[in-house]
Scaffold this active site. Structure first.
Site, PDB file in Angstrom:
ATOM      1  N   ARG A  41     -18.968  16.926 -29.847  1.00  0.00           N
ATOM      2  CA  ARG A  41     -18.143  18.130 -29.733  1.00  0.00           C
ATOM      3  C   ARG A  41     -17.319  18.381 -30.989  1.00  0.00           C
ATOM      4  O   ARG A  41     -17.068  19.529 -31.331  1.00  0.00           O
ATOM      5  CB  ARG A  41     -17.262  18.056 -28.491  1.00  0.00           C
ATOM      6  CG  ARG A  41     -18.075  18.178 -27.216  1.00  0.00           C
ATOM      7  CD  ARG A  41     -17.202  18.082 -26.008  1.00  0.00           C
ATOM      8  NE  ARG A  41     -16.463  16.839 -26.033  1.00  0.00           N
ATOM      9  CZ  ARG A  41     -16.213  16.088 -24.982  1.00  0.00           C
ATOM     10  NH1 ARG A  41     -16.645  16.439 -23.804  1.00  0.00           N
ATOM     11  NH2 ARG A  41     -15.544  14.973 -25.088  1.00  0.00           N
ATOM     12  N   GLU A  78     -11.296   1.866 -22.965  1.00  0.00           N
ATOM     13  CA  GLU A  78     -10.702   1.449 -21.695  1.00  0.00           C
ATOM     14  C   GLU A  78     -11.654   0.514 -20.945  1.00  0.00           C
ATOM     15  O   GLU A  78     -11.239  -0.326 -20.173  1.00  0.00           O
ATOM     16  CB  GLU A  78     -10.427   2.655 -20.784  1.00  0.00           C
ATOM     17  CG  GLU A  78      -9.679   3.812 -21.401  1.00  0.00           C
ATOM     18  CD  GLU A  78     -10.561   4.721 -22.252  1.00  0.00           C
ATOM     19  OE1 GLU A  78     -11.450   5.407 -21.722  1.00  0.00           O
ATOM     20  OE2 GLU A  78     -10.362   4.716 -23.474  1.00  0.00           O
TER      21      GLU A  78
END
Length: 154
Positions: A41, A78
């Site tokens: 993106r 994460e």
């Protein structure tokens, strides 16, 4: 999600206008825009912005996606770890670079992109994103690197 912006040519043009205006007002000299992306993106925003500013665009990608000699950096996610890389000859020492992406969440990817630039001795003028998710505190990982987000969500 920037999908609605991409679908609407007037909205996308306005987005690039706003980012261009910010950069022109903030920095008298930019050598390169770097698109930081694992999912591409950042590549949708960076090239039109670089073209408007009359500067080059360089790619920061997942490991194994670029040809030739590369510099890479590992960083924590994460849920594990990942690796970013860019071609060693993409930037020259001392070049002034703005790193762009669509979203800043936890900041791991953007921080790794900054580390790549430091290793190649480029000067990161700013990290620039369209959307910042403030509760995730990603901008704190950027330490002293200037940061700008067009939209912030609490």
């Amino acid at each position: 999600d920037i999908s609605p912006l991409l679908k609407d040519p007037a909205a996308f043009k306005t987005l690039i206008d706003l980012l261009e205006g910010h950069l022109r007002a903030s920095f008298p000299k930019i050598d390169l825009i770097a698109g930081e992306c694992l999912d591409s993106r950042g590549f949708l925003i960076g090239p039109p912005l670089a073209q408007r500013l009359g500067v080059g665009f360089v790619l920061i990608r997942k490991k194994g996606k670029l040809p030739g000699p590369t510099e890479s950096v590992c960083y924590a996610l994460e849920y594990g770890k990942a690796e970013l890389e860019m071609q060693r000859d993409a930037v020259e020492p001392g070049q002034k670079v703005v790193i762009v992406d669509d979203l800043l969440a936890t900041g791991g990817t953007m921080s790794a992109a900054c580390e790549l630039m430091r290793r190649l001795k480029a000067e990161v003028l700013e990290c620039l994103v369209v959307i910042e998710l403030k509760p995730l505190k990603g901008s704190e990982k950027l330490q002293s690197t200037p940061f700008y987000s067009l939209l912030q969500y609490e």
